[in-house]
Design an enzyme around this catalytic site. Structure first.
Site, PDB file in Angstrom:
ATOM      1  N   SER A 286       0.808  -1.218   0.000  1.00 30.97           N
ATOM      2  CA  SER A 286       0.000   0.000   0.000  1.00 30.97           C
ATOM      3  C   SER A 286       0.841   1.268   0.000  1.00 30.97           C
ATOM      4  CB  SER A 286      -0.939   0.000   1.207  1.00 30.97           C
ATOM      5  OG  SER A 286      -1.821  -1.098   1.162  1.00 30.97           O
ATOM      6  N   HIS A 351       0.151   3.465   4.659  1.00 30.83           N
ATOM      7  CA  HIS A 351      -0.681   4.118   3.643  1.00 30.83           C
ATOM      8  C   HIS A 351      -0.440   5.626   3.641  1.00 30.83           C
ATOM      9  CE1 HIS A 351      -2.642   0.316   4.553  1.00 30.83           C
ATOM     10  NE2 HIS A 351      -3.384   0.413   3.460  1.00 30.83           N
TER      11      HIS A 351
END
Length: 412
Positions: A286, A351
């Protein structure tokens, strides 16, 4: 430029400064050399339209030259030559020879253009000659239509889209993102034996791939964690965004630039976790995916009027929904009761590290398609800030855990 100057072998690539008529022409160094016979041929042609031997011919005379000798010049080269002439009101002999010589245009198109060359083409708000738009070109094959589609998906200026369409050859193909995706699938299938919520599998933390705070001295884990995912839903979402956004970006900007953004996002993700969520492990790609997607979305927003991709508002909304769903899943999983206490579930901070990289370093990389990154001061500013963050995070990992007496979960 005198006639004697023009008799010298041309060793430079064209870079026409976008100033008023009469100012000097900037020429950047290059190692390519014109074959003697070819240069003499074009020199003789140029001299017919430059009786004053000034080294320049006006746009009107240059159009007469092209009308007479258009059959001897590649049509794609005609477009660039006309753009150079119209951009400055005249054209320089060296720029003319560098473009019509053997392989000259291909070399220019496969390298990034200089600032002055871009300004010359864009001066007066004009576009390259030929078709007014790539959409007007008919009779294209499947591969050409794909390239045209990618150009409209990623580039905001028609001159860049035309430049990219004329120069792209599928050599090399977009191999980097495809290779990373295949490797992620292979490691996933070999390492784990369940389809959902793989974090509940005992082999989740025993693999040498994921980042674990107790094993942070193993430097490869700060990058290798991208090959381990917490489940099929985690892998599927990352693969979808990675392929749908990463492959087109790599086709336009190349593996080096996209790889730089991707790896910086991956490294920033794991380091951000080691600084802010010190007891949690990290898995999933991610960090790199969010760096690419956030950079692309920011580039679309910054160039909204120039981006001609279809349904861009709807597609941007869908991309944000996918990112939000994947991020929400990661946040929920982080605070869900762990399967193997006292080790917590994987962190979601990676993220956010990828998003920060995408909105800074990634935006600069994607925004400057036509220029070399080393010519961009903003690129060096963000790169230096990123390097400083990496150094600070390294020192944090060396000293902060012991100074703060952080209670870490046992090693797997």
């Amino acid at each position: 430029m005198t006639s004697g100057t023009r008799e010298t072998t041309v060793n430079s690539s064209p870079a026409v400064a976008a100033h008023a008529e009469g100012e000097e022409i900037e020429v950047l160094e290059s190692t390519d050399v014109v074959p003697a016979a070819s240069e003499e041929q074009w020199k003789s042609m140029f001299d017919k339209y430059d009786p004053e031997h000034s080294g320049f011919i006006s746009t009107e005379r240059f159009r007469d030259l092209l009308a007479t000798h258009s059959s001897e010049i590649d049509p794609h080269k005609l477009e660039v030559l006309l753009a150079l002439a119209d951009g400055n009101g005249k054209i320089c002999y060296q720029d003319f020879v560098n473009l019509v010589r053997h392989r000259g245009l291909h070399k220019l198109m496969t390298n990034k253009r200089s600032n002055s060359f871009r300004r010359a083409i864009l001066q007066g708000g004009r576009q390259l000659k030929g078709c007014s738009s790539l959409r007007d070109e008919a009779g294209l094959g499947l591969s050409q239509r794909l390239v045209r589609h990618i150009a409209y998906e990623t580039l905001p200026r028609e001159v860049d889209r035309k430049w990219y369409f004329d120069s792209y050859t599928y050599c090399p193909p977009p191999w980097l993102i495809l290779a990373i995706t295949i490797a992620e699938v292979r490691f996933y299938s070999f390492s784990l034996d369940r389809l959902v919520l793989q974090v509940s599998s005992p082999s989740f933390l025993k693999s040498p791939l994921p980042y674990h705070p107790q094993l942070r001295a193993q430097g490869w884990r700060y990058l290798s964690y991208i090959f381990m995912h917490t489940g099929i839903e985690h892998l599927s979402l990352n693969m979808a965004m990675q392929l749908l956004v990463g492959v087109p970006l790599e086709m336009v900007h190349g593996a080096t630039r996209i790889g730089l953004v991707y790896v910086c996002g991956v490294l920033a993700g794991s380091l951000a976790v080691s600084v802010t969520d010190m007891t949690a492990p990290v898995v999933g790609s991610s960090g790199g995916v969010y760096a690419l997607v956030s950079a692309h979305l920011a580039n679309v927003v910054m160039n909204w009027s120039g981006m001609k991709c279809q349904f861009k508002l709807f597609r941007m909304a869908m991309a944000l929904v996918c990112m939000s769903v994947e991020f929400g899943r990661a946040v929920w999983l982080r605070f869900y009761p762990p399967a193997f206490p006292p080790c917590p579930n994987p962190s979601f901070v990676a993220h956010l590290g990828g998003v920060v990289v995408g909105l800074t370093l990634g935006v600069v990389v994607l925004h400057n398609y036509e220029q070399k990154l080393q010519e961009q001061s903003l690129f060096w500013i963000f790169f230096c800030v990123y390097t400083l963050f990496v150094l600070c995070a390294v020192f944090w990992n060396i000293f902060a855990y012991s100074l703060l007496d952080v209670r870490l979960p046992p090693p797997p």
